[in-house]
Design a protein around this motif. Structure first.
Motif, short mmCIF file in Angstrom:
data_model
loop_
_atom_site.label_atom_id
_atom_site.label_comp_id
_atom_site.label_asym_id
_atom_site.label_seq_id
_atom_site.Cartn_x
_atom_site.Cartn_y
_atom_site.Cartn_z
N MET A 1 0.85 -1.16 0.00
CA MET A 1 0.00 0.00 0.00
C MET A 1 0.90 1.23 0.00
O MET A 1 1.87 1.31 0.73
N ASP A 2 0.53 2.19 -0.82
CA ASP A 2 1.24 3.46 -0.89
C ASP A 2 0.35 4.58 -0.36
O ASP A 2 -0.86 4.42 -0.23
N PHE A 3 0.97 5.70 -0.08
CA PHE A 3 0.24 6.89 0.34
C PHE A 3 0.40 7.95 -0.73
O PHE A 3 1.44 8.04 -1.37
N ALA A 4 -0.64 8.75 -0.93
CA ALA A 4 -0.58 9.88 -1.86
C ALA A 4 -1.32 11.04 -1.23
O ALA A 4 -2.46 10.90 -0.80
N ALA A 5 -0.65 12.17 -1.16
CA ALA A 5 -1.30 13.37 -0.65
C ALA A 5 -2.31 13.87 -1.69
O ALA A 5 -2.18 13.57 -2.88
N SER A 6 -3.30 14.61 -1.23
CA SER A 6 -4.32 15.10 -2.15
C SER A 6 -3.69 15.92 -3.28
O SER A 6 -4.14 15.84 -4.43
N LYS A 7 -2.65 16.66 -2.98
CA LYS A 7 -1.97 17.44 -4.02
C LYS A 7 -1.30 16.53 -5.05
O LYS A 7 -1.36 16.77 -6.25
N GLU A 8 -0.66 15.45 -4.57
CA GLU A 8 -0.03 14.49 -5.49
C GLU A 8 -1.08 13.82 -6.37
O GLU A 8 -0.86 13.61 -7.56
N LEU A 9 -2.23 13.49 -5.77
CA LEU A 9 -3.30 12.88 -6.56
C LEU A 9 -3.76 13.82 -7.65
O LEU A 9 -3.98 13.40 -8.79
N ARG A 10 -3.88 15.10 -7.34
CA ARG A 10 -4.31 16.09 -8.33
C ARG A 10 -3.29 16.21 -9.46
O ARG A 10 -3.65 16.27 -10.63
N ILE A 11 -2.01 16.22 -9.12
CA ILE A 11 -0.97 16.41 -10.12
C ILE A 11 -0.68 15.14 -10.92
O ILE A 11 -0.47 15.19 -12.13
N TYR A 12 -0.66 14.00 -10.26
CA TYR A 12 -0.26 12.74 -10.88
C TYR A 12 -1.41 11.74 -11.02
O TYR A 12 -1.20 10.54 -10.92
N THR A 13 -2.61 12.22 -11.25
CA THR A 13 -3.78 11.36 -11.33
C THR A 13 -3.58 10.20 -12.29
O THR A 13 -3.84 9.04 -11.95
N GLY A 14 -3.12 10.46 -13.49
CA GLY A 14 -2.95 9.42 -14.49
C GLY A 14 -1.99 8.33 -14.05
O GLY A 14 -2.26 7.14 -14.19
N LYS A 15 -0.85 8.73 -13.50
CA LYS A 15 0.16 7.75 -13.06
C LYS A 15 -0.36 6.92 -11.89
O LYS A 15 -0.15 5.71 -11.83
N ILE A 16 -1.05 7.57 -10.96
CA ILE A 16 -1.59 6.85 -9.81
C ILE A 16 -2.68 5.87 -10.27
O ILE A 16 -2.72 4.72 -9.82
N LEU A 17 -3.54 6.29 -11.19
CA LEU A 17 -4.59 5.39 -11.67
C LEU A 17 -4.01 4.20 -12.44
O LEU A 17 -4.55 3.09 -12.38
N GLU A 18 -2.91 4.40 -13.15
CA GLU A 18 -2.24 3.27 -13.81
C GLU A 18 -1.80 2.24 -12.78
O GLU A 18 -1.96 1.03 -12.98
N LYS A 19 -1.26 2.71 -11.67
CA LYS A 19 -0.82 1.80 -10.61
C LYS A 19 -2.01 1.09 -9.97
O LYS A 19 -1.93 -0.09 -9.64
N VAL A 20 -3.12 1.81 -9.81
CA VAL A 20 -4.32 1.19 -9.24
C VAL A 20 -4.85 0.11 -10.18
O VAL A 20 -5.21 -0.97 -9.75
N ARG A 21 -4.87 0.40 -11.48
CA ARG A 21 -5.30 -0.61 -12.46
C ARG A 21 -4.43 -1.85 -12.39
O ARG A 21 -4.90 -2.95 -12.65
N ALA A 22 -3.16 -1.67 -12.03
CA ALA A 22 -2.23 -2.79 -11.92
C ALA A 22 -2.39 -3.54 -10.60
O ALA A 22 -1.69 -4.52 -10.36
N GLY A 23 -3.29 -3.07 -9.73
CA GLY A 23 -3.58 -3.78 -8.50
C GLY A 23 -3.08 -3.12 -7.22
O GLY A 23 -3.32 -3.63 -6.14
N GLU A 24 -2.40 -1.99 -7.33
CA GLU A 24 -1.91 -1.32 -6.13
C GLU A 24 -3.04 -0.59 -5.42
O GLU A 24 -4.05 -0.23 -6.02
N ARG A 25 -2.86 -0.38 -4.12
CA ARG A 25 -3.83 0.35 -3.30
C ARG A 25 -3.15 1.60 -2.76
O ARG A 25 -1.97 1.57 -2.44
#
Length: 63
Positions: A1-25
């Motif tokens: 499991m990783d952590f992402a700050a709300s600001k990181e989620l806003r900036i890196y949404t695409g990259k984070i969603l790719e990781k989620v699609r790959a099964g990460e939480r």
């Protein structure tokens, strides 16, 4: 499991969603405190039915 700050989620949404699609939480944090989970859907989730693009969605209420 990783952590992402709300600001990181806003900036890196695409990259984070790719990781989620790959099964990460992810635990999403705001001002250092966890506020939400971002987890992938299971393949056999029959109750989820996305609204069509043109469907009216409820307005987000900001306070």
């Amino acid at each position: 499991m990783d952590f992402a700050a709300s600001k990181e989620l806003r900036i890196y949404t695409g990259k984070i969603l790719e990781k989620v699609r790959a099964g990460e939480r992810f635990a999403i944090t705001h001002r250092g405190k966890p506020v939400a989970w971002l987890i992938p859907f299971e393949n056999d989730t029959p109750e989820f039915s996305p609204l069509p693009y043109h469907a009216k969605r409820p307005a987000l209420v900001m306070r």
